[in-house]
Each structure stands twice: as C-alpha cells, then as structure tokens.
Design a protein around this motif. Structure first.
Motif, PDB file in Angstrom:
ATOM      1  N   ARG A  81      33.694  -7.437  -6.932  1.00 30.32           N
ATOM      2  CA  ARG A  81      32.283  -7.879  -6.256  1.00 30.32           C
ATOM      3  C   ARG A  81      31.299  -7.069  -7.041  1.00 30.32           C
ATOM      4  NH1 ARG A  81      33.679  -9.684   0.045  1.00 30.32           N
ATOM      5  NH2 ARG A  81      35.064 -11.325  -0.732  1.00 30.32           N
ATOM      6  N   LEU A  82      31.479  -5.658  -7.440  1.00 30.49           N
ATOM      7  CA  LEU A  82      30.439  -5.065  -8.023  1.00 30.49           C
ATOM      8  C   LEU A  82      30.128  -5.472  -9.245  1.00 30.49           C
ATOM      9  CD1 LEU A  82      31.557  -1.521  -6.946  1.00 30.49           C
ATOM     10  CD2 LEU A  82      29.812  -2.854  -5.771  1.00 30.49           C
ATOM     11  N   ASN A  83      31.171  -5.796 -10.321  1.00 28.64           N
ATOM     12  CA  ASN A  83      30.829  -6.435 -11.598  1.00 28.64           C
ATOM     13  C   ASN A  83      30.219  -7.895 -11.484  1.00 28.64           C
ATOM     14  OD1 ASN A  83      32.100  -4.440 -13.099  1.00 28.64           O
ATOM     15  ND2 ASN A  83      33.829  -5.658 -13.818  1.00 28.64           N
ATOM     16  N   ASP A  84      30.313  -8.508 -10.461  1.00 24.14           N
ATOM     17  CA  ASP A  84      29.532  -9.839 -10.380  1.00 24.14           C
ATOM     18  C   ASP A  84      28.150  -9.534 -10.105  1.00 24.14           C
ATOM     19  OD1 ASP A  84      31.937 -11.464 -10.673  1.00 24.14           O
ATOM     20  OD2 ASP A  84      32.339 -11.829  -8.516  1.00 24.14           O
ATOM     21  N   LEU A  85      27.895  -8.332  -9.254  1.00 22.49           N
ATOM     22  CA  LEU A  85      26.602  -8.222  -8.719  1.00 22.49           C
ATOM     23  C   LEU A  85      25.975  -7.706 -10.086  1.00 22.49           C
ATOM     24  CD1 LEU A  85      24.905  -7.498  -6.104  1.00 22.49           C
ATOM     25  CD2 LEU A  85      25.897  -5.292  -6.249  1.00 22.49           C
ATOM     26  N   VAL A  86      26.279  -6.999 -10.824  1.00 20.49           N
ATOM     27  CA  VAL A  86      25.772  -6.530 -12.120  1.00 20.49           C
ATOM     28  C   VAL A  86      25.412  -7.920 -13.090  1.00 20.49           C
ATOM     29  CG1 VAL A  86      25.864  -5.212 -14.294  1.00 20.49           C
ATOM     30  CG2 VAL A  86      27.049  -4.253 -12.264  1.00 20.49           C
ATOM     31  N   LYS A  87      26.328  -8.629 -13.089  1.00 23.78           N
ATOM     32  CA  LYS A  87      26.164  -9.813 -14.114  1.00 23.78           C
ATOM     33  C   LYS A  87      25.130 -10.744 -13.515  1.00 23.78           C
ATOM     34  CE  LYS A  87      30.770  -9.625 -15.707  1.00 23.78           C
ATOM     35  NZ  LYS A  87      32.319 -10.443 -15.649  1.00 23.78           N
ATOM     36  N   THR A  88      24.792 -10.938 -12.169  1.00 22.09           N
ATOM     37  CA  THR A  88      23.941 -11.738 -11.592  1.00 22.09           C
ATOM     38  C   THR A  88      22.577 -10.950 -11.972  1.00 22.09           C
ATOM     39  OG1 THR A  88      25.293 -12.468  -9.843  1.00 22.09           O
ATOM     40  CG2 THR A  88      23.202 -12.619  -9.439  1.00 22.09           C
ATOM     41  N   THR A  89      22.370  -9.751 -11.787  1.00 18.83           N
ATOM     42  CA  THR A  89      21.151  -8.995 -11.827  1.00 18.83           C
ATOM     43  C   THR A  89      20.757  -8.951 -13.294  1.00 18.83           C
ATOM     44  OG1 THR A  89      21.927  -7.166 -10.207  1.00 18.83           O
ATOM     45  CG2 THR A  89      20.296  -6.619 -11.730  1.00 18.83           C
ATOM     46  N   LEU A  90      21.621  -8.919 -14.429  1.00 21.26           N
ATOM     47  CA  LEU A  90      21.205  -9.038 -15.918  1.00 21.26           C
ATOM     48  C   LEU A  90      20.343 -10.292 -16.158  1.00 21.26           C
ATOM     49  CD1 LEU A  90      24.296  -7.447 -18.007  1.00 21.26           C
ATOM     50  CD2 LEU A  90      22.458  -6.341 -16.601  1.00 21.26           C
ATOM     51  N   ALA A  91      20.932 -11.431 -15.812  1.00 27.17           N
ATOM     52  CA  ALA A  91      20.305 -12.740 -15.793  1.00 27.17           C
ATOM     53  C   ALA A  91      18.892 -12.962 -15.174  1.00 27.17           C
ATOM     54  CB  ALA A  91      21.262 -13.841 -15.157  1.00 27.17           C
ATOM     55  N   GLU A  92      18.490 -11.954 -14.404  1.00 32.92           N
ATOM     56  CA  GLU A  92      17.240 -12.074 -13.550  1.00 32.92           C
ATOM     57  C   GLU A  92      16.266 -10.934 -13.803  1.00 32.92           C
ATOM     58  OE1 GLU A  92      18.837 -11.628  -9.652  1.00 32.92           O
ATOM     59  OE2 GLU A  92      19.386 -13.669  -9.448  1.00 32.92           O
ATOM     60  N   VAL A  93      16.521 -10.076 -14.930  1.00 32.16           N
ATOM     61  CA  VAL A  93      15.561  -8.989 -15.182  1.00 32.16           C
ATOM     62  C   VAL A  93      14.837  -9.356 -16.585  1.00 32.16           C
ATOM     63  CG1 VAL A  93      16.754  -7.331 -13.864  1.00 32.16           C
ATOM     64  CG2 VAL A  93      17.355  -7.568 -16.258  1.00 32.16           C
TER      65      VAL A  93
END
Length: 312
Positions: A81-93
């Motif tokens: 879940r933490l990895n998914d959180l990171v990948k989602t963040t990368l697409a939004e910055v």
C-alpha cells in the motif's frame, strides 16, 4: 524621462516529490527546506508512512514538498500500500527529486526506484546527492558521476544533479532555487504561514511514533502505529492558559512488543510520552496533556481490516 522598472518575475507554484530508498534523507531535507519540522525523521528505514506536504513560502513562489514513504520491494500488505501511495503521488507532481545518500554506493534499490520513476513520462526528474557531510570529496565526486551514469543507463534525463547536506544546511537554498525554477507559473496555493496541509492529528500521531522509534531494534519499528483518538482544548481553562488534551493509542503486533514499549515499571512509555509531548508543544505552541496507551493489533501489517482501522 523616467525609466520603466523591469517587470517582476512571474510567480511560480507547484509540487515537488522526494523519492528514494528508505533512509535516504528525504524527511530531513523536507524539514530543512520548510524551515520547520513537518515530517518525522528516524535512523530506522521505512519510517515515513504518510504523504505529508511541507510548504515553502517565498515572495516569488510557493513550493509544496511531498515527502513520500521509501519505495522498496514490499514484504507485507502495508508495504504494497505504501508503494502504491508513492506511485500515485509521482503521477501528480511537477518535479520528482530522487535522493541518493552520498555516503552509500548506488545499488539495486536505487535502480529499481529510477526505473519505476521512469514510467511517469511527463514529470521533470532531478537527482539529489544527500548527506554530503558524511562523504569525502573523493566519494562525492564519484557519487555524482555514478548518478549521471545511472541516468544514462536507465534513459533518465536529469534536469539537475545537486549535492546537498540537509543536516549542515549546505546548498539547501540552491536546491530550493533550482526546484522553484522548474515549477510552472501560477498563483499561491496555500495561505501564508501554513507549513503543511496534513491534519494536526496526523502530525501529532507521527511525532508520538517518532518518539517511540528511538532506541527500539529489529522488527519492532515497523510494528508500531499510532492513532490519536481525541484532541481538544480543555474546556475549563482560561483563554490565556490553554491546555490541549490528547488521547492516543500506540499499537504493536504482539504481547512481547507491548512489554518492550512499556519498559521496566512503565519507564520507557513515560519517556516516550515526555519526549513526544515536548515535540508537540514546540510544534503547536500550546501546553499539552498527553494520555498514551499501548494496545495490541495482532499482525496488523498483513491484515486489511486492521490496516483500514489504523488509517492505511
């Protein structure tokens, strides 16, 4: 005839995310840029679990820093879940800055992260050599060359490669200038004076967890979770003598861990509460009464129901 003054540079605003393997210096760098403690730091890897936005206010820009958990090969449902959180963040910055500790050689973990980051096509990529105060000039020179080589090998076009020591403050301002220069033009996104958009309860829970992480070893750091159950100003106090009541539960996964956290005759729990209270008071500027209890949530890192209850 009076000369027309040159136009002011356009105001910039946007989001930059620090990524890197666990314990690469991301949280310390976030705090150094913001100028205040908005994320917890620990020598234990994988201690960042929430995406906290730290906000850097400047006359010419507003830089919002997203401090993510460390990307790693997950061994638990929590890790996934933490990895998914990171990948989602990368697409939004707007900018992704990868942190490479200067006192450690680049390894498979770094390559894994850069390849994952490469899947996000449009975002600008920056490389940061962190912890330069822990490296010799020779080590640092080789490290910068290795970062450039890694970029070539993975097809990553580094917009900048910047050596920084967050601990010593070396080149922190330069990094801020470079990140601001990569942001799009835009208005202020957060009010003046706001240093993070994380709810106060989340930051308080993180400060308690940081105090609890001190001095524990082996698997225990990853078994600790904190939930603030209640946080209110005490009703019967004068306005000029406020007291903030905080009731929080610190969760571990096993009975033996509960004993470790409580310590001999409750000494360790008392010490954790005292250190956490001082940090919370420094952050919020209000005297605090902290009521802290240890609870067991058996194998919570692998249990979807428990993870939801603990906010993951």
């Amino acid at each position: 005839m009076t000369e027309t003054p040159p136009p002011l540079p356009a105001h910039r605003s946007g989001f930059a995310s620090f990524v890197g393997r666990p314990n690469a210096g991301k949280s310390t760098l976030t705090n150094a840029l913001v100028g205040s403690k908005v994320v917890i730091t620990s020598s234990k890897p994988q201690t960042t679990r929430t995406v906290v936005r730290g906000i850097v206010h400047r006359p010419d820009a507003q830089l919002i820093l997203v401090d993510t958990p460390g990307l790693h090969r997950p061994r638990t449902l929590l890790g996934e879940r933490l990895n998914d959180l990171v990948k989602t963040t990368l697409a939004e910055v707007d900018v992704v800055a990868v942190c490479f500790p200067a006192n450690e050689k680049i390894g498979p973990g770094d390559r894994f992260i850069v390849r994952e980051m490469g899947k996000v096509k449009r975002t600008i990529k920056v490389a940061i050599a962190t912890k330069t105060d822990l490296a010799t000039p020779e080590q640092l020179g080789q490290h910068l060359l290795d970062i450039a080589t890694l970029g070539t090998e993975t097809g990553t076009d580094w917009a900048e490669i910047v050596p920084v020591s967050a601990q010593g403050g070396d080149q922190v301002q330069l990094l801020a200038d470079l990140l601001v220069g990569l942001l799009p033009e835009g208005p202020q996104l957060y009010p003046d004076g706001e240093l993070s958009d994380a709810p106060e309860e989340i930051i308080v829970a993180e400060l308690i967890r940081e105090a609890a992480l001190e001095g524990v070893r082996d698997e225990l750091p990853h078994s600790i979770a904190v939930v603030v159950e209640e946080m209110n100003l005490r009703a019967d106090r004068d306005a000029d003598k406020p007291l903030l009541d905080i009731y929080a539960n610190l969760y571990v996964e096993r009975d033996s861990q509960k004993g470790i956290m409580i310590g001999h005759k409750g000494a360790r729990l008392k010490d954790v509460g005292s250190r956490a209270r001082q940090q919370i008071e420094a952050l919020l500027g209000t005297p605090v009464y902290l009521d802290l209890h240890i609870k067991i949530a058996k194998d919570w890192q692998r249990d979807p129901r428990q993870l939801r209850k603990l906010g993951f």
